[in-house]
Design a protein around this motif. Structure first.
Motif, short mmCIF file in Angstrom:
data_model
loop_
_atom_site.label_atom_id
_atom_site.label_comp_id
_atom_site.label_asym_id
_atom_site.label_seq_id
_atom_site.Cartn_x
_atom_site.Cartn_y
_atom_site.Cartn_z
N PRO A 1 41.50 37.12 47.29
CA PRO A 1 42.48 37.55 46.30
C PRO A 1 42.69 36.54 45.18
O PRO A 1 42.86 36.93 44.03
CB PRO A 1 43.76 37.73 47.14
N ALA A 2 42.67 35.26 45.53
CA ALA A 2 42.84 34.24 44.49
C ALA A 2 41.71 34.32 43.47
O ALA A 2 41.94 34.21 42.26
CB ALA A 2 42.88 32.86 45.12
N TRP A 3 40.49 34.51 43.96
CA TRP A 3 39.34 34.62 43.05
C TRP A 3 39.46 35.87 42.18
O TRP A 3 39.19 35.83 40.98
CB TRP A 3 38.05 34.67 43.87
N LEU A 4 39.88 36.98 42.79
CA LEU A 4 40.01 38.22 42.03
C LEU A 4 41.08 38.10 40.95
O LEU A 4 40.88 38.57 39.82
CB LEU A 4 40.36 39.38 42.98
N GLU A 5 42.20 37.48 41.29
CA GLU A 5 43.25 37.29 40.30
C GLU A 5 42.75 36.44 39.14
O GLU A 5 42.97 36.77 37.97
CB GLU A 5 44.47 36.63 40.94
N ARG A 6 42.12 35.32 39.49
CA ARG A 6 41.72 34.34 38.48
C ARG A 6 40.57 34.82 37.61
O ARG A 6 40.53 34.58 36.40
CB ARG A 6 41.36 33.02 39.17
N ARG A 7 39.61 35.54 38.22
CA ARG A 7 38.38 35.90 37.52
C ARG A 7 38.34 37.33 37.02
O ARG A 7 37.54 37.64 36.13
CB ARG A 7 37.18 35.66 38.45
N LEU A 8 39.18 38.18 37.58
CA LEU A 8 39.08 39.60 37.23
C LEU A 8 40.40 40.18 36.73
O LEU A 8 40.50 40.63 35.59
CB LEU A 8 38.58 40.40 38.45
N PHE A 9 41.43 40.16 37.57
CA PHE A 9 42.66 40.88 37.24
C PHE A 9 43.35 40.32 36.00
O PHE A 9 43.62 41.06 35.04
CB PHE A 9 43.63 40.87 38.42
N GLU A 10 43.66 39.02 36.02
CA GLU A 10 44.39 38.46 34.89
C GLU A 10 43.56 38.46 33.60
O GLU A 10 44.09 38.84 32.55
CB GLU A 10 44.89 37.05 35.22
N PRO A 11 42.27 38.06 33.62
CA PRO A 11 41.48 38.14 32.38
C PRO A 11 41.41 39.55 31.81
O PRO A 11 41.45 39.74 30.59
CB PRO A 11 40.10 37.64 32.80
N ALA A 12 41.31 40.57 32.68
CA ALA A 12 41.24 41.94 32.19
C ALA A 12 42.52 42.35 31.49
O ALA A 12 42.50 43.00 30.43
CB ALA A 12 40.94 42.90 33.34
N CYS A 13 43.65 41.96 32.05
CA CYS A 13 44.94 42.28 31.42
C CYS A 13 45.08 41.57 30.08
O CYS A 13 45.51 42.17 29.08
CB CYS A 13 46.09 41.90 32.35
N LEU A 14 44.73 40.29 30.04
CA LEU A 14 44.85 39.53 28.79
C LEU A 14 43.91 40.08 27.72
O LEU A 14 44.27 40.12 26.53
CB LEU A 14 44.55 38.06 29.05
N ALA A 15 42.71 40.50 28.11
CA ALA A 15 41.77 41.04 27.13
C ALA A 15 42.28 42.33 26.52
O ALA A 15 42.00 42.64 25.35
CB ALA A 15 40.41 41.26 27.79
#
Length: 453
Positions: free
Chosen positions: A187-201
């Protein structure tokens, strides 16, 4: 990197705009986490924006303060609730593992698969409910407030499905936040690499509650720098109309803390400083901590023998909590540790309106200490300096004993910048800018957002 004070001056709406606010934490839930969006809903209409809110179940949170919704009587609130059958099934599955003697492995597996968001299951229901709200309300912009960050993910999905501009409001840090690291590696990897970057983009604009939080966000995600600005938390002048915050003269020094303590945020070092002051003959002191302490904080009160000095109250509705601001000194504590100095305690800014002296037990280089000094609110003492805490308490108690009362802080014109009506105007400008960017329009010249000088 001037990300903390920048906002283009684009606010020329000639007709009412509409914004759908996605906030899982919203009244009748109580606590400090609901106040930012509640007050924004209260004051946005004064700036040409009509809000509506997409939120979760009315009873997801243990803390309840149903009177808060009366502040926004015309607000449309859309609730997307998880079906009761799924909740029952989850509890039954958890109980079944427990009966089989597998409760430990079940919890361990859940931790490894868990994203640090207790309401992640809300996401699909929020998207479906959000689409219904969009059809009924017809907003021009979507604004999401986190945490919990399922609000960000739901809003990002809604923005993609509706082609509406998106604004993300960080009340706390997400994947990079110091006290949000109790989660499994996946989950930490998914948050850092996928979820948060997608929202910010997907977002046209991003806001945070302090400059250090904005810098931390942009250090982890440099692509967010050009779209990030700071809008502080604040106080609502209407909450203080007719409220008497002057303590009775004479008697022991009264110190009040209004707010909640948790396992990540405890008053223990202040309590040790208080114990030291009393052991050295400090004049009488009475401390009230209104809002609830976790078990570790309550244990510290007992272990230090402060039961007769420190009065503890459970969570109180907001209007009742404000009554505890009637004290000689208002206490602000920021003791998350040296790696987490970004937050500005929400109650500190309500102390501004109370106009009582503040004892701020916060790191000297924190934004909270900067506000105390800027507005002349009172004293700043580093939480790691027990001697300084004891000395400050003793000096205040001695002054109260000698003069019967403590002088109130001087009026400061800059305090208005921390008022909710002023900040609603800042949010309105952010929403206008997001709308213009999505439409491919040109923005006006730059101005400064939240400037303190």
């Amino acid at each position: 990197m001037d990300i903390s004070q920048r906002l283009p001056a684009y606010s020329n709406a000639s007709a009412e705009r509409r914004v759908l606010i996605v906030a899982h934490q919203f009244p009748p839930a109580g606590g400090v986490g609901v106040m930012r969006m509640l007050k924004l809903c209260r004051y946005l209409p004064e700036h040409g924006w009509r809000p509506a809110v997409l939120t979760g179940s009315a009873h997801e949170y243990g803390l309840q303060d149903p009177d808060l919704l009366a502040q926004c009587p015309e607000l449309s609130v859309y609730r997307a609730d998880v079906p009761t059958s799924l909740r029952v099934a989850h509890r039954a599955l958890k109980a079944a593992f427990g009966h089989l003697g597998l409760g430990g492995p079940y919890r361990a597996l859940g931790f490894q698969l868990r994203v640090y968001d207790d309401f992640k299951y809300w996401l699909p229901w929020a998207v479906v409910g959000g689409l219904r709200a969009e059809r009924a309300f017809r907003p021009q912009v979507i604004l999401a407030s986190g945490n919990p960050f399922c609000s960000f993910q739901a809003a990002t999905a809604l923005a993609a499905l509706t082609s509406l501009p998106l604004v993300l409001d960080y009340r706390d840090g997400w994947s990079w936040c110091g006290y949000r690291r109790r989660r499994g590696a996946l989950p930490a990897w998914l948050e850092r690499r996928l979820f948060e970057p997608a929202c910010l983009a997907s977002a046209q604009r991003v806001t945070t509650t302090s400059e250090p939080m904005a810098r931390s966000l942009c250090a982890h995600y440099p692509q967010a720098e050009a779209k990030t600005a700071v809008i502080y938390n604040g106080y609502d002048p209407a909450d203080f109309a007719g409220l008497d915050t002057n303590p009775e003269p004479g008697g022991p020094l009264s110190i009040s803390y209004v707010g909640k303590f948790t396992a990540f945020h405890r008053p223990n070092r202040f309590l040790r400083g208080l114990r030291l002051a009393l052991d050295r003959g400090c004049p009488p002191v009475r401390v009230t901590m209104a809002g609830g302490l976790d078990a570790g904080s309550e244990q510290a009160v007992r272990e230090l023998g402060l039961e007769s000095v420190v009065r503890l109250t459970p969570f109180l509705p907001h209007h009742q909590a404000l009554a505890h601001l009637r004290a000689d000194v208002l206490l602000s504590v920021l003791d998350y540790g040296p790696s987490h100095r970004d937050p500005i305690p929400g109650k500190l800014l309500e102390y501004v309106a109370a106009r009582r002296p503040v004892l701020a037990v916060v790191p000297a280089d924190s934004p909270a200490s900067g506000i105390v000094r800027e507005l002349g609110l009172g004293r700043v003492v580093d939480p790691e300096d027990g001697e300084a805490i004891a000395a400050a308490i003793t000096e205040l108690a001695t002054e109260k004993q000698a003069h019967g009362r403590l002088p109130e802080p001087p009026r400061c014109p800059l305090a208005e910048r921390y008022s909710r009506p002023f900040q609603a105007g800042q949010f309105a400008a952010v929403l206008e800018e997001a709308l213009a960017i999505k439409a491919g329009g040109e923005l006006g010249c730059s101005t400064r957002l939240g400037a303190r000088s």
